[in-house]
Motif scaffolding. Structure first.
Motif, PDB file in Angstrom:
ATOM      1  N   GLN A   1       0.830  -1.211   0.000  1.00  0.00           N
ATOM      2  CA  GLN A   1       0.000   0.000   0.000  1.00  0.00           C
ATOM      3  C   GLN A   1       0.860   1.255   0.000  1.00  0.00           C
ATOM      4  OE1 GLN A   1      -2.408  -0.682   3.506  1.00  0.00           O
ATOM      5  NE2 GLN A   1      -4.150  -1.422   2.284  1.00  0.00           N
ATOM      6  N   ARG A   2       1.957   1.205   0.742  1.00  0.00           N
ATOM      7  CA  ARG A   2       2.836   2.368   0.838  1.00  0.00           C
ATOM      8  C   ARG A   2       3.447   2.724  -0.514  1.00  0.00           C
ATOM      9  NH1 ARG A   2       8.068   2.484   4.836  1.00  0.00           N
ATOM     10  NH2 ARG A   2       8.630   0.690   3.540  1.00  0.00           N
ATOM     11  N   ILE A   3       3.943   1.729  -1.246  1.00  0.00           N
ATOM     12  CA  ILE A   3       4.569   2.035  -2.539  1.00  0.00           C
ATOM     13  C   ILE A   3       3.519   2.430  -3.568  1.00  0.00           C
ATOM     14  CG2 ILE A   3       4.549  -0.309  -3.515  1.00  0.00           C
ATOM     15  CD1 ILE A   3       7.405   2.290  -3.764  1.00  0.00           C
ATOM     16  N   ALA A   4       2.328   1.858  -3.480  1.00  0.00           N
ATOM     17  CA  ALA A   4       1.252   2.230  -4.400  1.00  0.00           C
ATOM     18  C   ALA A   4       0.840   3.687  -4.163  1.00  0.00           C
ATOM     19  CB  ALA A   4       0.052   1.306  -4.208  1.00  0.00           C
ATOM     20  N   LYS A   5       0.688   4.059  -2.908  1.00  0.00           N
ATOM     21  CA  LYS A   5       0.339   5.449  -2.595  1.00  0.00           C
ATOM     22  C   LYS A   5       1.439   6.403  -3.043  1.00  0.00           C
ATOM     23  CE  LYS A   5      -1.476   8.407   1.087  1.00  0.00           C
ATOM     24  NZ  LYS A   5      -0.738   9.597   0.631  1.00  0.00           N
ATOM     25  N   PHE A   6       2.694   5.991  -2.852  1.00  0.00           N
ATOM     26  CA  PHE A   6       3.814   6.823  -3.305  1.00  0.00           C
ATOM     27  C   PHE A   6       3.720   7.063  -4.806  1.00  0.00           C
ATOM     28  CE2 PHE A   6       8.005   7.585  -5.012  1.00  0.00           C
ATOM     29  CZ  PHE A   6       8.623   8.417  -4.088  1.00  0.00           C
ATOM     30  N   ALA A   7       3.408   6.011  -5.561  1.00  0.00           N
ATOM     31  CA  ALA A   7       3.323   6.123  -7.020  1.00  0.00           C
ATOM     32  C   ALA A   7       2.203   7.068  -7.446  1.00  0.00           C
ATOM     33  CB  ALA A   7       3.116   4.746  -7.645  1.00  0.00           C
ATOM     34  N   PHE A   8       1.054   6.953  -6.810  1.00  0.00           N
ATOM     35  CA  PHE A   8      -0.073   7.821  -7.175  1.00  0.00           C
ATOM     36  C   PHE A   8       0.166   9.267  -6.712  1.00  0.00           C
ATOM     37  CE2 PHE A   8      -2.248   3.833  -7.978  1.00  0.00           C
ATOM     38  CZ  PHE A   8      -3.080   4.156  -9.045  1.00  0.00           C
ATOM     39  N   ASP A   9       0.785   9.423  -5.558  1.00  0.00           N
ATOM     40  CA  ASP A   9       1.127  10.776  -5.103  1.00  0.00           C
ATOM     41  C   ASP A   9       2.137  11.415  -6.056  1.00  0.00           C
ATOM     42  OD1 ASP A   9      -0.560  10.713  -2.942  1.00  0.00           O
ATOM     43  OD2 ASP A   9       0.993  10.132  -1.496  1.00  0.00           O
ATOM     44  N   TYR A  10       3.105  10.621  -6.505  1.00  0.00           N
ATOM     45  CA  TYR A  10       4.109  11.116  -7.448  1.00  0.00           C
ATOM     46  C   TYR A  10       3.441  11.551  -8.746  1.00  0.00           C
ATOM     47  CZ  TYR A  10       8.328  11.227 -10.357  1.00  0.00           C
ATOM     48  OH  TYR A  10       9.336  11.623 -11.208  1.00  0.00           O
ATOM     49  N   ALA A  11       2.548  10.705  -9.256  1.00  0.00           N
ATOM     50  CA  ALA A  11       1.852  11.031 -10.499  1.00  0.00           C
ATOM     51  C   ALA A  11       1.034  12.310 -10.348  1.00  0.00           C
ATOM     52  CB  ALA A  11       0.946   9.868 -10.919  1.00  0.00           C
ATOM     53  N   THR A  12       0.383  12.465  -9.209  1.00  0.00           N
ATOM     54  CA  THR A  12      -0.418  13.667  -8.955  1.00  0.00           C
ATOM     55  C   THR A  12       0.464  14.906  -8.891  1.00  0.00           C
ATOM     56  OG1 THR A  12      -2.057  12.367  -7.720  1.00  0.00           O
ATOM     57  CG2 THR A  12      -2.056  14.748  -7.381  1.00  0.00           C
ATOM     58  N   LYS A  13       1.550  14.815  -8.141  1.00  0.00           N
ATOM     59  CA  LYS A  13       2.442  15.957  -7.962  1.00  0.00           C
ATOM     60  C   LYS A  13       3.107  16.368  -9.281  1.00  0.00           C
ATOM     61  CE  LYS A  13       6.496  17.475  -5.341  1.00  0.00           C
ATOM     62  NZ  LYS A  13       7.520  17.087  -4.308  1.00  0.00           N
ATOM     63  N   LYS A  14       3.467  15.396 -10.104  1.00  0.00           N
ATOM     64  CA  LYS A  14       4.188  15.677 -11.350  1.00  0.00           C
ATOM     65  C   LYS A  14       3.264  15.896 -12.546  1.00  0.00           C
ATOM     66  CE  LYS A  14       8.235  15.142  -9.403  1.00  0.00           C
ATOM     67  NZ  LYS A  14       9.204  16.248  -9.242  1.00  0.00           N
ATOM     68  N   GLY A  15       1.955  15.851 -12.317  1.00  0.00           N
ATOM     69  CA  GLY A  15       1.008  16.085 -13.399  1.00  0.00           C
ATOM     70  C   GLY A  15       0.956  14.974 -14.425  1.00  0.00           C
TER      71      GLY A  15
ATOM     72  N   LEU B   1      -1.596 -10.082  -3.692  1.00  0.00           N
ATOM     73  CA  LEU B   1      -1.752  -9.082  -2.638  1.00  0.00           C
ATOM     74  C   LEU B   1      -1.243  -7.713  -3.107  1.00  0.00           C
ATOM     75  CD1 LEU B   1      -2.396  -8.201   0.244  1.00  0.00           C
ATOM     76  CD2 LEU B   1      -0.130  -9.050   0.934  1.00  0.00           C
ATOM     77  N   PHE B   2      -0.088  -7.701  -3.785  1.00  0.00           N
ATOM     78  CA  PHE B   2       0.451  -6.445  -4.298  1.00  0.00           C
ATOM     79  C   PHE B   2      -0.541  -5.790  -5.260  1.00  0.00           C
ATOM     80  CE2 PHE B   2       2.673  -4.149  -7.676  1.00  0.00           C
ATOM     81  CZ  PHE B   2       3.380  -3.209  -6.938  1.00  0.00           C
ATOM     82  N   LEU B   3      -1.086  -6.577  -6.165  1.00  0.00           N
ATOM     83  CA  LEU B   3      -2.035  -6.061  -7.148  1.00  0.00           C
ATOM     84  C   LEU B   3      -3.304  -5.545  -6.467  1.00  0.00           C
ATOM     85  CD1 LEU B   3      -2.714  -5.605 -10.112  1.00  0.00           C
ATOM     86  CD2 LEU B   3      -3.565  -7.957 -10.214  1.00  0.00           C
ATOM     87  N   GLN B   4      -3.793  -6.291  -5.486  1.00  0.00           N
ATOM     88  CA  GLN B   4      -4.995  -5.877  -4.755  1.00  0.00           C
ATOM     89  C   GLN B   4      -4.771  -4.529  -4.059  1.00  0.00           C
ATOM     90  OE1 GLN B   4      -6.244  -8.676  -1.750  1.00  0.00           O
ATOM     91  NE2 GLN B   4      -7.731  -7.260  -0.847  1.00  0.00           N
ATOM     92  N   CYS B   5      -3.611  -4.355  -3.459  1.00  0.00           N
ATOM     93  CA  CYS B   5      -3.298  -3.090  -2.780  1.00  0.00           C
ATOM     94  C   CYS B   5      -3.253  -1.933  -3.765  1.00  0.00           C
ATOM     95  CB  CYS B   5      -1.966  -3.212  -2.036  1.00  0.00           C
ATOM     96  SG  CYS B   5      -2.014  -4.309  -0.590  1.00  0.00           S
ATOM     97  N   CYS B   6      -2.674  -2.167  -4.939  1.00  0.00           N
ATOM     98  CA  CYS B   6      -2.615  -1.122  -5.965  1.00  0.00           C
ATOM     99  C   CYS B   6      -4.019  -0.733  -6.418  1.00  0.00           C
ATOM    100  CB  CYS B   6      -1.785  -1.591  -7.149  1.00  0.00           C
ATOM    101  SG  CYS B   6      -0.008  -1.701  -6.817  1.00  0.00           S
TER     102      CYS B   6
END
Length: 398
Positions: free
Chosen positions: A208-222, A241-246
């Motif tokens: 969940q942490r890395i998935a949130k990081f990825a989406f936050d990065y995408a949001t911040k960088k447009g 489990l990784f896919l479900q969290c994403c």
């Protein structure tokens, strides 16, 4: 001349620094760690000899941990120091040496490096080579360093360099890799003679942490899309489990398009049509492979910068980690990736002026095309490249 340029730069940008100092101090990773900048005697003389510079004073420099690593790492760090010196970058490097292949690795050295990194919050490192021989410890010093600092997110921005033609041009994609668990958990044992079990660890919290990081990065960088890369069709529980969290995290970001792709198909698609990708997020081993594959699309390990983050620390490095041992001492290594990574580090430190100056200089050298190292099809040496970059450092307004 270099000292004179530094003095002129300080005179011109000081009003801007003074005006923005409050915001910069708040945003800096560790503003309390500023220290006195030891300027050379020549620079002091230049400042004294210019009446317009009488009011100029440098309050301090950002302390940064430097870990040269193995292979051509020390040569690349020399390039960074030479360019920083020419650009008058207010950074103070604290060098430490940690190497398993040069008998320079021990618990004491590891603790010294960790102590420096924890104090400075920011580091620039070369590749710490990991020997394949088993000597009683499964986890390498590089892996232990990353775990102890909890550097969970590795970010590699794969972008084409203007003026350098490759099979695919105008590429711009980001690979985000979870790098504290997965196949690199160092949990292996021989359950029976000739039978080795290697455990892959996947946890909900870190996925969940890395998935949130990825989406936050995408949001911040447009950026518009995040692709989760997996092998859940075979590893139904772990990658499942990784896919479900994403998928769960993706629901919290309705403006970001979300896709999933199996790792083997992802490799093929990157070679055939890499333009379909924007931000990719994936577990540890897949990220290691994709980092290198994608780097090859834009010129190789020598041109792609990378960085790793925890909640507190930022480490800047090459995007594709190779020691390039066969080039040691031959003055042929390409410093592009390390210089661009150093530029990203300066941006992280809110030193936008110096960051842009160095990145622009590196890109101008490549775009002009007269000075290129062997990996880019040229015959220039590392020294030639460094001199050319320094020659293209043009302080704004100079």
């Amino acid at each position: 001349m270099a000292a004179l340029s530094c003095a002129r730069w300080l005179t011109r940008v000081r009003p801007r620094l003074e005006a923005g100092r409050g915001a910069a101090v708040v945003a800096a990773p560790n503003p309390w760690a500023w220290r006195s900048l030891c300027t050379s005697a020549v620079a002091h003389a230049a400042l004294r000899n210019q009446s317009q510079a009488e009011d100029v004073r440098v309050e301090g420099a950002f302390p940064v941990t430097m870990l040269p690593g193995d292979g051509v790492g020390p040569e690349l760090m020399h390039a960074v120091k030479e360019v920083f010196k020419a650009a008058c970058v207010p950074v103070e490097f604290q060098e430490h040496y940690l190497s398993e292949v040069q008998n320079m690795a021990s618990e004491e050295k590891l603790e010294q490096v960790l102590s420096s990194m924890k104090e400075n919050k920011v580091a620039i490192i070369g590749k710490i080579h990991t020997p394949m021989e088993y000597k009683g410890e499964l986890a390498s010093y590089d892996m232990r360093l990353r775990r102890k600092l909890d550097l969970f997110a590795n970010v590699v921005h794969v972008k084409s360099l203007p003026g350098y033609m490759t099979r695919h041009n105008n590429l711009d994609l980001v690979i985000i890799r979870e790098q504290t668990e997965g196949e690199y958990s160092s949990l292996e044992h021989e359950s029976a003679r000739g039978v080795i079990e290697c455990l892959k660890i996947v946890t909900r919290t870190k996925s969940q942490r890395i998935a949130k990081f990825a989406f936050d990065y995408a949001t911040k960088k447009g950026r518009d899309k995040v692709t989760a890369v997996h092998k859940a069709n075979i590893m139904k529980l772990g990658d499942g489990l990784f896919l479900q969290c994403c998928e769960e995290v993706a629901e919290l970001y309705p403006k970001i398009k979300f896709e999933t792709m199996i790792i083997d198909n992802c490799c093929m698609q990157l070679v055939q049509n890499p333009y379909q990708f924007d931000v990719l997020v994936m577990p540890n081993l897949y990220g290691n492979i994709i980092d290198n594959l994608a780097a090859g699309l834009v010129g190789g390990a020598g041109v792609v910068p990378g960085e790793s983050y925890s909640a507190e620390y930022a480490v800047f490095e090459m995007g594709a980690r190779h020691p390039f041992a066969q080039a040691v001492g031959r003055n042929i290594a390409n410093p592009t990736a390390m210089l661009l990574s150093a530029s990203n580090m300066l941006r992280h430190l809110n030193l936008e002026y110096h960051s842009n100056m160095i990145a622009d200089a590196v890109k101008k050298v490549i775009k002009v095309g007269k000075v290129r190292t062997r990996d880019m099809g040229g015959y220039s040496t590392t020294t030639d490249f460094i001199k050319s970059v320094i020659g293209h450092l043009h302080p704004y307004g100079a």
